[in-house]
Enzyme design. Structure first.
Site, mmCIF file in Angstrom:
data_model
loop_
_atom_site.group_PDB
_atom_site.id
_atom_site.type_symbol
_atom_site.label_atom_id
_atom_site.label_comp_id
_atom_site.label_asym_id
_atom_site.label_seq_id
_atom_site.Cartn_x
_atom_site.Cartn_y
_atom_site.Cartn_z
ATOM 1 C CE1 TYR A 115 -4.274 -1.653 0.522
ATOM 2 C CE2 TYR A 115 -2.886 -3.210 1.694
ATOM 3 C CZ TYR A 115 -4.079 -2.896 1.093
ATOM 4 O OH TYR A 115 -5.096 -3.823 1.041
ATOM 5 C CB CYS A 146 -7.576 -3.698 -6.063
ATOM 6 S SG CYS A 146 -9.145 -4.531 -6.325
ATOM 7 C CG HIS A 147 -5.927 -9.529 -7.606
ATOM 8 N ND1 HIS A 147 -6.560 -8.907 -8.667
ATOM 9 C CD2 HIS A 147 -4.935 -10.281 -8.143
ATOM 10 C CE1 HIS A 147 -5.964 -9.276 -9.796
ATOM 11 N NE2 HIS A 147 -4.979 -10.111 -9.502
ATOM 12 C CD GLU A 173 -2.397 -11.917 -11.185
ATOM 13 O OE1 GLU A 173 -1.401 -11.302 -10.764
ATOM 14 O OE2 GLU A 173 -3.451 -11.345 -11.528
#
Length: 181
Positions: A115, A146-147, A173
């Protein structure tokens, strides 16, 4: 004579993480909604109608949604690593939009960012909480990934689709191990 009211075409499509609500305007994909079963779908459509002041049309065979449906299907099949869709950013503004655009362009498939690091990249060092708010308001999850935003201590952080959905996307991913089930 053409109406001046914007039209939003929408459909619910199956995915590996449950039904997704997809909606698009002529400008591009405007929203992706998780867990789009009837009650959740109806609430999301009501909010979309209010925020955009638009007529919403269910269009399962929509030309506007064909690209998003195809690309999301390829993503979940492990065949697509980067979305190349027109996006309608009208549901985000200001710093939130700046953060989401940076996330979309600067955090590739198979990587994560903290973040605080994302806040610095978007020009607001020390703005980790503001980045968290931007992630929580992301109207285009999965496509605007956003993951991929995690806590600096290694925690997953929050996620609008729920922790298990975030884990499954990160596993897809290759960031986390695949679930055993």
């Amino acid at each position: 004579m053409e109406s001046s009211e914007q039209v939003v075409e929408w459909s619910v499509v199956p995915s590996d993480i449950g039904p997704l609500l997809l909606a698009a305007t002529r400008a591009g994909l405007v929203t992706v909604g998780f867990h789009a079963r009837p009650a959740v779908r109806d609430k999301a459509l009501g909010q979309l109608r209010t925020r955009l002041g638009a007529e919403l049309v269910e269009a399962p065979d929509s030309a506007l949604l064909a690209g998003p449906v195809r690309q999301l299907s390829a993503y979940f099949a492990g065949e697509l690593r980067e979305f190349s869709l027109d996006l309608d950013w009208s549901l985000s503004s200001g710093f939130h939009r700046e953060v989401l655009r940076e996330l979309a362009s600067g955090v590739p498939y198979g990587t994560v960012v903290g973040y605080g690091d994302l806040a610095s990249r978007a020009g607001r060092p020390g703005g980790a909480q503001a980045v968290g708010a931007a992630m929580g308001s992301n109207p285009l999850p999965v496509v605007v990934p956003c993951h991929r935003v995690v806590e600096s201590d290694g925690g997953l952080g929050g996620f609008g689709g729920g922790a298990e959905t975030k884990r499954r996307l990160l596993a897809l991913e290759g960031i986390l191990p695949q679930p055993l089930f």
